[in-house]
Write a protein that holds these residues in place. Structure first.
Motif, PDB file in Angstrom:
ATOM      1  N   LYS A 265      -1.225   5.848  -6.669  1.00 18.16           N
ATOM      2  CA  LYS A 265      -0.777   5.090  -5.509  1.00 18.16           C
ATOM      3  C   LYS A 265      -1.759   3.952  -5.243  1.00 18.16           C
ATOM      4  O   LYS A 265      -2.957   4.082  -5.456  1.00 18.16           O
ATOM      5  CB  LYS A 265      -0.690   5.985  -4.269  1.00 18.16           C
ATOM      6  CG  LYS A 265       0.338   7.094  -4.371  1.00 18.16           C
ATOM      7  CD  LYS A 265       0.411   7.882  -3.082  1.00 18.16           C
ATOM      8  CE  LYS A 265       1.458   8.996  -3.170  1.00 18.16           C
ATOM      9  NZ  LYS A 265       1.546   9.774  -1.914  1.00 18.16           N
ATOM     10  N   ILE A 266      -1.220   2.829  -4.796  1.00 13.41           N
ATOM     11  CA  ILE A 266      -2.081   1.714  -4.408  1.00 13.41           C
ATOM     12  C   ILE A 266      -2.719   2.044  -3.068  1.00 13.41           C
ATOM     13  O   ILE A 266      -2.041   2.197  -2.053  1.00 13.41           O
ATOM     14  CB  ILE A 266      -1.284   0.405  -4.333  1.00 13.41           C
ATOM     15  CG1 ILE A 266      -0.755   0.031  -5.730  1.00 13.41           C
ATOM     16  CG2 ILE A 266      -2.146  -0.720  -3.779  1.00 13.41           C
ATOM     17  CD1 ILE A 266       0.043  -1.250  -5.755  1.00 13.41           C
TER      18      ILE A 266
ATOM     19  N   LEU B 174       0.829  -1.201   0.000  1.00 17.31           N
ATOM     20  CA  LEU B 174       0.000   0.000   0.000  1.00 17.31           C
ATOM     21  C   LEU B 174       0.863   1.251   0.000  1.00 17.31           C
ATOM     22  O   LEU B 174       1.899   1.319   0.665  1.00 17.31           O
ATOM     23  CB  LEU B 174      -0.918   0.004   1.223  1.00 17.31           C
ATOM     24  CG  LEU B 174      -1.873  -1.186   1.353  1.00 17.31           C
ATOM     25  CD1 LEU B 174      -2.766  -1.015   2.568  1.00 17.31           C
ATOM     26  CD2 LEU B 174      -2.700  -1.360   0.098  1.00 17.31           C
ATOM     27  N   GLY B 175       0.409   2.235  -0.739  1.00 22.12           N
ATOM     28  CA  GLY B 175       1.138   3.498  -0.808  1.00 22.12           C
ATOM     29  C   GLY B 175       2.252   3.497  -1.821  1.00 22.12           C
ATOM     30  O   GLY B 175       2.898   4.517  -2.033  1.00 22.12           O
ATOM     31  N   THR B 176       2.498   2.356  -2.457  1.00 21.52           N
ATOM     32  CA  THR B 176       3.534   2.310  -3.483  1.00 21.52           C
ATOM     33  C   THR B 176       3.150   3.224  -4.630  1.00 21.52           C
ATOM     34  O   THR B 176       2.012   3.210  -5.106  1.00 21.52           O
ATOM     35  CB  THR B 176       3.707   0.873  -4.002  1.00 21.52           C
ATOM     36  OG1 THR B 176       4.029   0.029  -2.897  1.00 21.52           O
ATOM     37  CG2 THR B 176       4.821   0.802  -5.039  1.00 21.52           C
TER      38      THR B 176
ATOM     39  N   THR C  36      -6.439 -10.997  -7.124  1.00 18.59           N
ATOM     40  CA  THR C  36      -6.713  -9.896  -6.225  1.00 18.59           C
ATOM     41  C   THR C  36      -7.266  -8.706  -6.994  1.00 18.59           C
ATOM     42  O   THR C  36      -7.279  -8.692  -8.230  1.00 18.59           O
ATOM     43  CB  THR C  36      -5.437  -9.481  -5.467  1.00 18.59           C
ATOM     44  OG1 THR C  36      -5.746  -8.465  -4.519  1.00 18.59           O
ATOM     45  CG2 THR C  36      -4.373  -8.953  -6.426  1.00 18.59           C
ATOM     46  N   LYS C  37      -7.735  -7.723  -6.245  1.00 22.18           N
ATOM     47  CA  LYS C  37      -8.198  -6.464  -6.811  1.00 22.18           C
ATOM     48  C   LYS C  37      -7.372  -5.328  -6.216  1.00 22.18           C
ATOM     49  O   LYS C  37      -7.153  -5.279  -5.005  1.00 22.18           O
ATOM     50  CB  LYS C  37      -9.685  -6.246  -6.515  1.00 22.18           C
ATOM     51  CG  LYS C  37     -10.601  -7.223  -7.243  1.00 22.18           C
ATOM     52  CD  LYS C  37     -12.059  -6.920  -6.961  1.00 22.18           C
ATOM     53  CE  LYS C  37     -12.974  -7.897  -7.698  1.00 22.18           C
ATOM     54  NZ  LYS C  37     -14.408  -7.627  -7.424  1.00 22.18           N
ATOM     55  N   VAL C  38      -6.942  -4.431  -7.099  1.00 21.59           N
ATOM     56  CA  VAL C  38      -6.089  -3.317  -6.700  1.00 21.59           C
ATOM     57  C   VAL C  38      -6.863  -2.019  -6.889  1.00 21.59           C
ATOM     58  O   VAL C  38      -7.432  -1.780  -7.965  1.00 21.59           O
ATOM     59  CB  VAL C  38      -4.785  -3.273  -7.526  1.00 21.59           C
ATOM     60  CG1 VAL C  38      -3.905  -2.114  -7.084  1.00 21.59           C
ATOM     61  CG2 VAL C  38      -4.045  -4.592  -7.398  1.00 21.59           C
ATOM     62  N   SER C  39      -6.927  -1.226  -5.843  1.00 19.36           N
ATOM     63  CA  SER C  39      -7.527   0.104  -5.931  1.00 19.36           C
ATOM     64  C   SER C  39      -6.409   1.134  -5.957  1.00 19.36           C
ATOM     65  O   SER C  39      -5.531   1.127  -5.078  1.00 19.36           O
ATOM     66  CB  SER C  39      -8.459   0.369  -4.746  1.00 19.36           C
ATOM     67  OG  SER C  39      -9.545  -0.535  -4.760  1.00 19.36           O
ATOM     68  N   LEU C  40      -6.442   2.015  -6.963  1.00 21.49           N
ATOM     69  CA  LEU C  40      -5.400   3.033  -7.127  1.00 21.49           C
ATOM     70  C   LEU C  40      -6.017   4.413  -7.022  1.00 21.49           C
ATOM     71  O   LEU C  40      -7.172   4.645  -7.427  1.00 21.49           O
ATOM     72  CB  LEU C  40      -4.694   2.869  -8.480  1.00 21.49           C
ATOM     73  CG  LEU C  40      -4.010   1.517  -8.698  1.00 21.49           C
ATOM     74  CD1 LEU C  40      -4.759   0.737  -9.755  1.00 21.49           C
ATOM     75  CD2 LEU C  40      -2.558   1.687  -9.086  1.00 21.49           C
TER      76      LEU C  40
END
Length: 491
Positions: free
Chosen positions: A111-112, A72-74, A136-140
């Motif tokens: 950012k993730i 997270l935050g990457t 998985t699911k990624v929220s940006l």
């Protein structure tokens, strides 16, 4: 005209080719080795771990730990990353500045913000290892003056190929060989993006996500390898010493489970290896049902525990009247009623002392759903003399046959003994010879009340089980087969 090779040379070349073909065939067969049914001819502990247990260990490594939080935050920055200066849009990049793509410069970055708990899917690859998939699911999250608040959601499947081998420490180890990501549906949750920019963001994610999510696989494998490394941990045996487990051979892989031949190494309290005799008794391993895990405990481990008890003197016991319940007589008066010739000239009413000594290792028999233990014992019978040394009356050699009840816990197989019978034979007497079998019932009562109880206290150390992926065998089903005990547990 070109001259041909001499016949001898052609035969030599053909021989070399056949030899190399044999080597390649051997390597191929070794690489495709899978577990098979049949006889286990080693003294090791055979563990068959179902793929469900591996999947559960991987899933647990992702829950509540720092692995996902570290992602997270990457930043996948459009100003400094692949879309920024020096990237796809920067000077010398593929698209450069200008036109509609200049809108990208207005974004402060992506950012993730959230990474949902991946759904784990594994497939065992016989002869190699594991195919591991994390869906998985990624929220940006991003922002910019022209597009406002930007939120994207993307489905991602992380696919990796993992080899299973043996570490230098002799434990199973998973090694990541290949990892890639497949980007699924991308949704624009909020904000506005022109279609060309949306496509460019999609291209960027395809390039960035492998570098962000494949390390997640590495972190997962590190956690699982720690669990596999626990196989090598020392299992204490109380005052007797400890048992250390190592892999005897490379792991074998079928479509449904991983088979580990684990070698138990027995050590004393001082850490010295104790090498008890290892008879090569074949064990016919029963088949394993799907979605269950299995561990086979060999006869050797049972004999080892009883051998340690014998060499440490734990099987020896001096029985005094204070140790026997009141309803069990232990005086010369009671002995006279059974074998009067054994007393000689001793008066009645004197207390008796029994000294039990075990000079040979007990023998454990495992077969047909039954476990028994035979303990050879020498019994010295003495009369206690007030304010004097005990007087030896007679000596007997005997064999105690005990039934063993087995009960599993998470890490051990516990043993509780009960006396089945005691057979004795007179070896020496300081008075007249007599038939010692007349004393067997009386001696059995004494042994049940004192000796067996003390023996069960020593056996609380149990038979150690290898700790593999934290598989809990506490609720496992027990099958006693010839020369082994098989524990089977469902995930």
């Amino acid at each position: 005209q070109k001259a041909g090779n001499p016949p001898a040379e052609r035969e030599e070349q053909a021989g070399v080719q056949l030899t190399m073909l044999g080597v390649y065939t051997l390597l191929l067969l070794w690489g495709l080795a899978t577990p098979c049914l049949g006889l286990l001819e080693t003294v090791g502990t055979l563990a068959r771990i179902d793929k469900d247990e591996l999947g559960k260990a991987i899933q647990n490594s992702l829950v509540g730990g720092p692995i996902l939080q570290n992602v997270l935050g990457t930043v996948t920055s459009v100003n400094q990353g692949l879309l920024g200066a020096g990237g796809l849009l920067g000077g010398g990049g593929l698209l450069s500045y200008g036109g509609i793509f200049s809108l990208v410069e207005e974004l402060s970055g992506l950012k993730i913000e959230e990474l949902t708990l991946p759904k784990v899917s594994i497939k065992l690859l016989p002869g190699f290892g594991v195919q591991l998939s994390l869906h998985t699911k990624v929220s940006l999250h991003g922002s910019g003056p022209l597009v406002g608040l930007l939120q994207l959601a993307a489905e991602v499947n992380v696919s990796s190929k993992v080899a299973l081998g043996m570490s230098p420490r002799g434990t199973p180890i998973l090694v990541l060989k290949r990892c890639n990501t497949l980007l699924g549906h991308i949704s624009l949750m909020s904000g506005l993006l022109p279609t060309p920019i949306f496509g460019l963001v999609e291209q960027t994610l395809c390039k960035v996500l492998p570098g962000l999510l494949c390390p997640v696989v590495d972190s997962v494998l590190s956690v699982v390898n720690e669990l596999l490394g626990a196989t090598l941990s020392l299992v204490p045996l109380g005052p007797l010493g400890s048992v250390e487990f190592t892999l005897a051979t490379l792991p074998l892989i079928s479509n449904q489970y991983i088979e580990l031949d684990v070698n138990p190494i027995v050590k004393s309290i001082a850490g010295d290896v104790i090498d008890f005799p290892k008879p090569r008794l074949p064990v016919k391993i029963p088949p394993k049902e799907d979605h269950t895990s299995q561990v086979t405990v060999p006869l050797y481990l049972f004999n080892t525990v009883f051998g340690l008890l014998q060499t440490n003197g734990a099987l020896d016991l001096d029985i005094t009247p204070e140790m026997v319940p009141r309803n069990i007589p232990l005086t010369t008066t009671d002995l006279a009623a059974l074998a009067p010739e054994a007393l000689g000239k001793l008066p009645p009413g004197q207390h008796l002392l029994l000294s039990l000594r075990v000079t040979k290792a007990p023998m454990v028999v495992l077969q047909s759903q039954k476990a028994t233990v035979s303990i050879p014992v020498t019994i010295h019978v003495l009369s206690a003399v007030p304010q004097g040394s005990p007087v030896a009356l007679f000596q007997m050699n005997g064999v105690m046959t005990l039934n063993a009840q087995l009960a599993p816990s998470s890490t051990k197989l516990h043993i509780t003994l009960s006396l089945q019978r005691l057979n004795v034979q007179l070896t020496s007497s300081f008075s007249q010879p007599f038939d010692a079998s007349r004393l067997e019932e009386w001696l059995s009562d004494v042994v049940r009340a004192t000796y067996v109880q003390r023996l069960n206290e020593h056996l609380e150390v149990g038979i150690p089980l290898p700790k593999i992926l934290n598989v809990n065998f506490a609720n496992s089903e027990i099958a006693i087969i010839e020369n082994a005990v098989v524990l089977t547990v469902a995930p």
